[in-house]
Scaffold this active site. Structure first.
Site, PDB file in Angstrom:
ATOM      1  N   SER A   1     -84.567 -32.837 -22.869  1.00 55.77           N
ATOM      2  CA  SER A   1     -83.407 -33.257 -23.652  1.00 55.77           C
ATOM      3  C   SER A   1     -83.792 -33.636 -25.079  1.00 55.77           C
ATOM      4  O   SER A   1     -82.958 -34.080 -25.847  1.00 55.77           O
ATOM      5  CB  SER A   1     -82.691 -34.426 -22.966  1.00 55.77           C
ATOM      6  OG  SER A   1     -83.574 -35.518 -22.811  1.00 55.77           O
TER       7      SER A   1
ATOM      8  N   HIS B   1     -78.700 -36.855 -22.536  1.00 59.90           N
ATOM      9  CA  HIS B   1     -79.984 -36.913 -21.816  1.00 59.90           C
ATOM     10  C   HIS B   1     -79.747 -36.869 -20.303  1.00 59.90           C
ATOM     11  O   HIS B   1     -80.416 -36.124 -19.577  1.00 59.90           O
ATOM     12  CB  HIS B   1     -80.753 -38.183 -22.180  1.00 59.90           C
ATOM     13  CG  HIS B   1     -81.875 -38.477 -21.224  1.00 59.90           C
ATOM     14  ND1 HIS B   1     -83.060 -37.781 -21.223  1.00 59.90           N
ATOM     15  CD2 HIS B   1     -81.966 -39.368 -20.201  1.00 59.90           C
ATOM     16  CE1 HIS B   1     -83.837 -38.224 -20.257  1.00 59.90           C
ATOM     17  NE2 HIS B   1     -83.203 -39.186 -19.618  1.00 59.90           N
TER      18      HIS B   1
ATOM     19  N   HIS C   1     -81.295 -34.422 -16.946  1.00 64.90           N
ATOM     20  CA  HIS C   1     -81.461 -34.648 -15.504  1.00 64.90           C
ATOM     21  C   HIS C   1     -80.632 -33.725 -14.618  1.00 64.90           C
ATOM     22  O   HIS C   1     -81.124 -33.251 -13.596  1.00 64.90           O
ATOM     23  CB  HIS C   1     -81.168 -36.104 -15.156  1.00 64.90           C
ATOM     24  CG  HIS C   1     -82.271 -37.037 -15.541  1.00 64.90           C
ATOM     25  ND1 HIS C   1     -83.450 -37.136 -14.842  1.00 64.90           N
ATOM     26  CD2 HIS C   1     -82.388 -37.900 -16.582  1.00 64.90           C
ATOM     27  CE1 HIS C   1     -84.242 -38.031 -15.412  1.00 64.90           C
ATOM     28  NE2 HIS C   1     -83.619 -38.510 -16.479  1.00 64.90           N
TER      29      HIS C   1
ATOM     30  N   GLU D   1     -89.744 -37.306 -15.932  1.00 64.94           N
ATOM     31  CA  GLU D   1     -89.281 -37.421 -17.326  1.00 64.94           C
ATOM     32  C   GLU D   1     -90.085 -36.546 -18.293  1.00 64.94           C
ATOM     33  O   GLU D   1     -89.510 -35.955 -19.209  1.00 64.94           O
ATOM     34  CB  GLU D   1     -89.341 -38.879 -17.804  1.00 64.94           C
ATOM     35  CG  GLU D   1     -88.344 -39.817 -17.131  1.00 64.94           C
ATOM     36  CD  GLU D   1     -86.888 -39.598 -17.552  1.00 64.94           C
ATOM     37  OE1 GLU D   1     -86.608 -38.753 -18.427  1.00 64.94           O
ATOM     38  OE2 GLU D   1     -86.016 -40.270 -16.972  1.00 64.94           O
TER      39      GLU D   1
HETATM   40 FE   LIG Z   1     -84.166 -40.049 -17.880  1.00 62.08          FE
END
Ligand SMILES: [Fe+2]
Length: 273
Positions: free
Chosen positions: A206, A141, A146, A187
């Site tokens: 993700s 993730h 990111h 996010e």
């Molecule tokens: Fe995150």
């Protein structure tokens, strides 16, 4: 990070828990460059499997800027990268650096580091029994989600501004409000491109399941920082409501602009309205 059926870490097998602890114990913390982890062949295989599964889903459902940033960053797809490698690649693009932490950190510490251009990341890998699923942020993730976003100038700036805003406000109420606005942007942000909703948030990007699910199932509401900061959400399930922008430039104008100037008083007023 987001999954339909979360499983708390304490339900990991003893072997998985021990491995996770072994990797977490090597976390160098926010002040020093990360130590390299000796990942096993199985752990590299999980990275490869997630990359292969996500590739066609990204092609269909990720924002153009994210796809371009992914190509510029050039993370390896045939093995797990070390966080030091991620930093080296990002340094040439937006200057963000990765630092290793043993697990979830307090939101003030996490965002304060973002404000200084440091991304605090775990290094352990999800359970190989279900490679497309993790109940909490793991290195997949943190890096696939990111780092690919942090390779884009506008999204890197969004992360930085969120961090700087978190340092500026003083009340826990305002900090939580900022974290919630970031939740629905950094996010789980969505942008309309080519007439379709595309993900630019790391949590969406993700999640193999949620990235395919959201275009047809989530209710997409117009970008609105007050509503983003006020909407209750469940971190353990797919998000039934997301906020869609017309462009990433609009995200930076509206959400980034909010982070740039928000005060405790403005948050209090928004919550009281
Ligand atoms: Fe995150």
């Amino acid at each position: 990070m987001k999954t339909a059926t979360p499983r708390p870490p304490e339900e990991l097998t003893p072997q998985a828990r021990a491995r996770r602890q072994e990797i977490a114990s090597q976390a160098a913390g926010p002040l020093r460059p990360p130590a390299d982890i000796e990942y096993s062949a199985d752990e590299h295989d999980i990275w490869v499997a997630v990359n292969e599964a996500l590739a066609p889903v990204w092609q269909r459902h990720a924002a153009d800027e994210v796809l371009a940033a992914r190509d510029r960053l050039g993370l390896p797809r045939d093995r797990l990268p070390q966080l030091t490698e991620v930093s080296t690649l990002l340094d040439q693009l937006t200057g963000f650096e990765y630092r290793a932490v043993p697990g979830l950190v307090d939101k003030l510490d996490f965002f304060a580091s973002l404000g200084r251009g440091l991304f605090l990341s775990t290094q352990y890998v999800r359970d190989g029994a279900s490679p497309l699923y993790t109940p909490e942020p793991d290195v997949i993730h943190e890096v696939i989600g990111h780092a690919n976003c942090l390779a884009d100038e506008q999204l890197a700036e969004l992360h930085r501004l969120a961090g700087q805003a978190m340092l500026r406000v003083e009340t826990e109420v305002a900090r939580q409000f900022l974290a919630d606005v970031f939740w629905f942007s950094g996010e789980f942000g969505v942008v309309r491109q080519h007439g379709r909703p595309k993900g630019y948030g790391a949590g969406l990007l993700s999640s193999y399941g949620e990235l395919r699910w959201f275009p047809t199932h989530a209710e997409l509401r117009p970008l609105d920082v007050v509503r983003m900061g006020c909407l209750a959400y469940d971190i353990d399930h797919y998000q039934p409501v997301l906020f869609i922008a017309d462009s990433l430039t609009q995200v930076l104008d509206v959400v980034g602009g909010f982070f740039e100037s928000v005060t405790d008083g403005q948050v209090a007023a928004a919550l009281a309205a």
